[in-house]
Design a protein around this motif. Sequence first.
Motif, PDB file in Angstrom:
ATOM      1  N   PHE A   1      16.402  10.954  24.007  1.00  0.00           N
ATOM      2  CA  PHE A   1      17.444  11.051  22.983  1.00  0.00           C
ATOM      3  C   PHE A   1      18.742  10.354  23.393  1.00  0.00           C
ATOM      4  CE2 PHE A   1      14.642  14.445  21.493  1.00  0.00           C
ATOM      5  CZ  PHE A   1      14.625  14.167  20.126  1.00  0.00           C
ATOM      6  N   ALA A   2      19.033  10.280  24.687  1.00  0.00           N
ATOM      7  CA  ALA A   2      20.217   9.535  25.117  1.00  0.00           C
ATOM      8  C   ALA A   2      20.027   8.045  24.833  1.00  0.00           C
ATOM      9  CB  ALA A   2      20.475   9.758  26.606  1.00  0.00           C
ATOM     10  N   GLU A   3      18.808   7.540  25.047  1.00  0.00           N
ATOM     11  CA  GLU A   3      18.537   6.132  24.732  1.00  0.00           C
ATOM     12  C   GLU A   3      18.722   5.883  23.240  1.00  0.00           C
ATOM     13  OE1 GLU A   3      16.610   2.567  23.492  1.00  0.00           O
ATOM     14  OE2 GLU A   3      15.922   4.582  22.931  1.00  0.00           O
ATOM     15  N   MET A   4      18.252   6.816  22.412  1.00  0.00           N
ATOM     16  CA  MET A   4      18.428   6.666  20.963  1.00  0.00           C
ATOM     17  C   MET A   4      19.907   6.661  20.590  1.00  0.00           C
ATOM     18  SD  MET A   4      15.618   8.991  19.008  1.00  0.00           S
ATOM     19  CE  MET A   4      13.948   9.164  19.642  1.00  0.00           C
ATOM     20  N   SER A   5      20.658   7.638  21.113  1.00  0.00           N
ATOM     21  CA  SER A   5      22.072   7.745  20.742  1.00  0.00           C
ATOM     22  C   SER A   5      22.856   6.551  21.258  1.00  0.00           C
ATOM     23  CB  SER A   5      22.672   9.047  21.279  1.00  0.00           C
ATOM     24  OG  SER A   5      22.707   9.065  22.686  1.00  0.00           O
ATOM     25  N   GLY A   6      22.524   6.062  22.455  1.00  0.00           N
ATOM     26  CA  GLY A   6      23.180   4.871  22.977  1.00  0.00           C
ATOM     27  C   GLY A   6      22.856   3.643  22.145  1.00  0.00           C
ATOM     28  N   ARG A   7      21.604   3.554  21.697  1.00  0.00           N
ATOM     29  CA  ARG A   7      21.193   2.416  20.862  1.00  0.00           C
ATOM     30  C   ARG A   7      21.895   2.459  19.502  1.00  0.00           C
ATOM     31  NH1 ARG A   7      16.166   2.682  18.429  1.00  0.00           N
ATOM     32  NH2 ARG A   7      15.541   4.100  20.109  1.00  0.00           N
ATOM     33  N   VAL A   8      22.044   3.675  18.960  1.00  0.00           N
ATOM     34  CA  VAL A   8      22.770   3.826  17.695  1.00  0.00           C
ATOM     35  C   VAL A   8      24.215   3.355  17.847  1.00  0.00           C
ATOM     36  CG1 VAL A   8      23.728   5.518  16.082  1.00  0.00           C
ATOM     37  CG2 VAL A   8      21.335   5.693  16.781  1.00  0.00           C
ATOM     38  N   ALA A   9      24.864   3.770  18.934  1.00  0.00           N
ATOM     39  CA  ALA A   9      26.259   3.373  19.174  1.00  0.00           C
ATOM     40  C   ALA A   9      26.380   1.867  19.357  1.00  0.00           C
ATOM     41  CB  ALA A   9      26.802   4.102  20.397  1.00  0.00           C
ATOM     42  N   ALA A  10      25.436   1.266  20.097  1.00  0.00           N
ATOM     43  CA  ALA A  10      25.509  -0.167  20.381  1.00  0.00           C
ATOM     44  C   ALA A  10      25.246  -1.005  19.138  1.00  0.00           C
ATOM     45  CB  ALA A  10      24.512  -0.523  21.483  1.00  0.00           C
ATOM     46  N   CYS A  11      24.318  -0.559  18.291  1.00  0.00           N
ATOM     47  CA  CYS A  11      23.925  -1.371  17.135  1.00  0.00           C
ATOM     48  C   CYS A  11      24.831  -1.161  15.925  1.00  0.00           C
ATOM     49  CB  CYS A  11      22.480  -1.059  16.749  1.00  0.00           C
ATOM     50  SG  CYS A  11      21.287  -1.525  18.019  1.00  0.00           S
ATOM     51  N   SER A  12      25.367   0.044  15.778  1.00  0.00           N
ATOM     52  CA  SER A  12      26.205   0.342  14.610  1.00  0.00           C
ATOM     53  C   SER A  12      27.694   0.285  14.921  1.00  0.00           C
ATOM     54  CB  SER A  12      25.862   1.727  14.057  1.00  0.00           C
ATOM     55  OG  SER A  12      26.250   2.746  14.975  1.00  0.00           O
ATOM     56  N   GLY A  13      28.028   0.399  16.229  1.00  0.00           N
ATOM     57  CA  GLY A  13      29.436   0.460  16.608  1.00  0.00           C
ATOM     58  C   GLY A  13      30.078   1.773  16.240  1.00  0.00           C
ATOM     59  N   ARG A  14      29.251   2.769  15.920  1.00  0.00           N
ATOM     60  CA  ARG A  14      29.767   4.076  15.496  1.00  0.00           C
ATOM     61  C   ARG A  14      29.059   5.166  16.284  1.00  0.00           C
ATOM     62  NH1 ARG A  14      28.995   3.762   9.123  1.00  0.00           N
ATOM     63  NH2 ARG A  14      30.114   5.766   9.167  1.00  0.00           N
ATOM     64  N   ALA A  15      29.764   6.261  16.530  1.00  0.00           N
ATOM     65  CA  ALA A  15      29.236   7.353  17.351  1.00  0.00           C
ATOM     66  C   ALA A  15      28.471   8.361  16.497  1.00  0.00           C
ATOM     67  CB  ALA A  15      30.372   8.029  18.102  1.00  0.00           C
ATOM     68  N   THR A  16      27.858   9.337  17.182  1.00  0.00           N
ATOM     69  CA  THR A  16      26.918  10.262  16.535  1.00  0.00           C
ATOM     70  C   THR A  16      27.505  10.966  15.323  1.00  0.00           C
ATOM     71  OG1 THR A  16      25.827  10.622  18.654  1.00  0.00           O
ATOM     72  CG2 THR A  16      25.419  12.238  16.924  1.00  0.00           C
ATOM     73  N   PHE A  17      28.614  11.701  15.507  1.00  0.00           N
ATOM     74  CA  PHE A  17      29.141  12.497  14.396  1.00  0.00           C
ATOM     75  C   PHE A  17      29.768  11.639  13.309  1.00  0.00           C
ATOM     76  CE2 PHE A  17      28.583  16.476  16.644  1.00  0.00           C
ATOM     77  CZ  PHE A  17      28.336  17.339  15.586  1.00  0.00           C
ATOM     78  N   ASP A  18      30.120  10.425  13.653  1.00  0.00           N
ATOM     79  CA  ASP A  18      30.632   9.496  12.650  1.00  0.00           C
ATOM     80  C   ASP A  18      29.549   9.180  11.626  1.00  0.00           C
ATOM     81  OD1 ASP A  18      32.383   7.807  11.408  1.00  0.00           O
ATOM     82  OD2 ASP A  18      32.078   6.143  12.790  1.00  0.00           O
ATOM     83  N   LEU A  19      28.275   9.220  12.077  1.00  0.00           N
ATOM     84  CA  LEU A  19      27.155   8.874  11.215  1.00  0.00           C
ATOM     85  C   LEU A  19      26.459  10.097  10.623  1.00  0.00           C
ATOM     86  CD1 LEU A  19      25.581   6.063  13.423  1.00  0.00           C
ATOM     87  CD2 LEU A  19      26.890   5.754  11.319  1.00  0.00           C
ATOM     88  N   VAL A  20      26.507  11.224  11.330  1.00  0.00           N
ATOM     89  CA  VAL A  20      25.782  12.414  10.877  1.00  0.00           C
ATOM     90  C   VAL A  20      26.261  12.863   9.509  1.00  0.00           C
ATOM     91  CG1 VAL A  20      25.497  14.887  11.292  1.00  0.00           C
ATOM     92  CG2 VAL A  20      25.100  13.262  13.141  1.00  0.00           C
ATOM     93  N   ARG A  21      27.580  12.948   9.335  1.00  0.00           N
ATOM     94  CA  ARG A  21      28.129  13.409   8.054  1.00  0.00           C
ATOM     95  C   ARG A  21      27.782  12.434   6.936  1.00  0.00           C
ATOM     96  NH1 ARG A  21      32.705  13.465   4.723  1.00  0.00           N
ATOM     97  NH2 ARG A  21      33.358  15.558   4.084  1.00  0.00           N
ATOM     98  N   GLU A  22      27.849  11.141   7.224  1.00  0.00           N
ATOM     99  CA  GLU A  22      27.555  10.121   6.217  1.00  0.00           C
ATOM    100  C   GLU A  22      26.075  10.108   5.858  1.00  0.00           C
ATOM    101  OE1 GLU A  22      27.341   5.361   6.496  1.00  0.00           O
ATOM    102  OE2 GLU A  22      29.356   6.191   6.786  1.00  0.00           O
ATOM    103  N   ARG A  23      25.218  10.251   6.863  1.00  0.00           N
ATOM    104  CA  ARG A  23      23.770  10.117   6.634  1.00  0.00           C
ATOM    105  C   ARG A  23      23.138  11.401   6.124  1.00  0.00           C
ATOM    106  NH1 ARG A  23      19.395   9.934   5.443  1.00  0.00           N
ATOM    107  NH2 ARG A  23      17.655   8.635   6.136  1.00  0.00           N
ATOM    108  N   LEU A  24      23.572  12.555   6.618  1.00  0.00           N
ATOM    109  CA  LEU A  24      22.934  13.829   6.267  1.00  0.00           C
ATOM    110  C   LEU A  24      23.738  14.661   5.279  1.00  0.00           C
ATOM    111  CD1 LEU A  24      21.585  14.939   9.757  1.00  0.00           C
ATOM    112  CD2 LEU A  24      20.432  13.613   7.990  1.00  0.00           C
ATOM    113  N   GLY A  25      24.957  14.239   4.967  1.00  0.00           N
ATOM    114  CA  GLY A  25      25.764  14.978   4.008  1.00  0.00           C
ATOM    115  C   GLY A  25      26.689  15.977   4.682  1.00  0.00           C
ATOM    116  N   PRO A  26      27.734  16.432   3.966  1.00  0.00           N
ATOM    117  CA  PRO A  26      28.746  17.306   4.569  1.00  0.00           C
ATOM    118  C   PRO A  26      28.227  18.673   4.996  1.00  0.00           C
ATOM    119  CG  PRO A  26      29.121  17.028   2.203  1.00  0.00           C
ATOM    120  CD  PRO A  26      28.079  16.044   2.588  1.00  0.00           C
ATOM    121  N   ARG A  27      27.270  19.257   4.260  1.00  0.00           N
ATOM    122  CA  ARG A  27      26.788  20.605   4.602  1.00  0.00           C
ATOM    123  C   ARG A  27      25.999  20.589   5.908  1.00  0.00           C
ATOM    124  NH1 ARG A  27      24.796  23.455  -1.103  1.00  0.00           N
ATOM    125  NH2 ARG A  27      26.857  23.424  -2.120  1.00  0.00           N
TER     126      ARG A  27
END
Length: 411
Positions: free
Chosen positions: A52-78
Motif C-alpha cells: 500500500f505504500a507503493e500504491m500511495s507513493g505512486r498516486v502522489a508521484a503520478c497525480s501530484g496530489r496526496a491521499t486525503f486530497d483525492l479521497v474526498r474528491e473520489r469517494l465523496g464527502p461522507r
Amino acid sequence: MKKVFEVALGILTAIGGFVDIGDLVFNAQVGARFGMSLALVTLLGVFGICVFAEMSGRVAACSGRATFDLVRERLGPRMGLANLVASVAVTLLTFIAEIGGVALAIMLVTSISEVLIVPFVGLLVWAVLWRAKFSVMENVLGLLGLGLVVFTVALWQLGPSWGDFVSQAATFDKPGKEDWPTYAYFAVGLFGAAMTPYEVFFFSSGGVEEKWTSKSLGIMRANVLIGFPLGGLLSLSIAGCTAVVLGPLQVDVGALSQVALPVAVAVGKIGFAFVIIGFVAATFGAACETGLSAGYSIAQFFGWQWGKFVKPRQAARFHLVLILATLLAIGVLMTGVDPIMVTEISVVFSAVALPLTYFPILVVANDRDYMGEHVNKAFANVLGTIFLVLIVVIAVAAIPLLVITHMGAGM
C-alpha cells in the motif's frame, strides 16, 4: 552518482524510520512471551505496508496530489469524512504515544520523571515541525534511528539457536502457558504496528512535498521495497533479543528499559548508548511524522494550504492543527498516563482503522483519470484485495480481543 546517493539515503532513512514506539513495545513483548512464533505476522505486516505504500507513493508521484486530497474528491464527502475522523483519531493517539516514548527514552539517561520531560519534548517537536526543512527532518532523524541496528548486532552476539528460531517461526504455535485469544491479540498488535495508517499518509504527502513525478517512481520503490523490509528485520531483531534474554526469565515487558536490557547484556555500555540514540531518534522522528500526518489529513480534506514547502503564515490553519495536536499530546501525558499503555491502545485501534485507510488508496490507484499509464496492474490489485480482506478480519477482531484478554494480560 547523485541518483545512487538518493536511493541509498532513502533506503537508510526508511530503515531507521520504520521502527516507532509501537514496534519497539509490541516486538519486545512478543519476543519475551512468545519467542519467534509470531515472526511471520511481522513479515506479513511488512509485506502489506510495502504493497500500500507503493500504491500511495505512486498516486502522489503520478497525480501530484496526496491521499486525503483525492479521497474526498473520489469517494465523496461522507466516505471521506468517515475516513478522516477514524484516521485522525488514531494518528493523534499515536502522536501522544510517540511523544511519551521520547520522554521515556530521555528518562533512561536522566532519571527525571517523564511527566516533567514531556513539555520540553512537545515544544521541541513543534519547533521542528514549524521550522525544519522536510528533507532535513526526515533524513537526519532516519539516519540517527539506525542506532537501533545495534539490536541486530546484539542478537548475533547472544548466539541464539538459529534452528530453534526458524522452527518457532515456521510452526506458528503458542507456548503452552499462553491461551489462544492472547496469542491472537498480540498477532493483531504486531500487524497493526507494522501497518500503522499514518505511514502511508506521511509517505504520500512527503512525496508531494518533495515534488515526486513519474520519474521518481524508481527511487520511491527502492525506498519501500528495500528499506521497509530491512526495517522489518530490525523489528524481528528486537523480538529475538528479548526472546533470548527475557523469555527464559518470563519477564512481561512493560517498560522501555526492559526493551533495551538485552542489548546492554550483549554489547555493554556502548551498545546501550546506541540504543538510547536509536530510541530517541526513532520515537522523535515518528512523533514528527504523526504530527504532520494529522495536519496533512485535516488540511487536505478541507482544501487548506498545507505543508512545509510553504511559509507558516501561508498555511496558518495547517500549522494551527499542529499546535493544537501538540498541546493535546502534552496535556494527556501530563496527567501521568503510562505512555506504554497509550502505545498498546494506539496500535490496536490502528488495526481497527486499517480498512478505512487502505480501501480508498486501492480505489484511487485504480482510477485511470488520476494514474494514467501507471494505474494498478492485475498483480497489484490481487495483492491489495487479499490484504484488504485480511485487514477487515483483523479490524473486526481487534476490539473484542483487547477486551477479552484485558490488553494482553490473559484470560
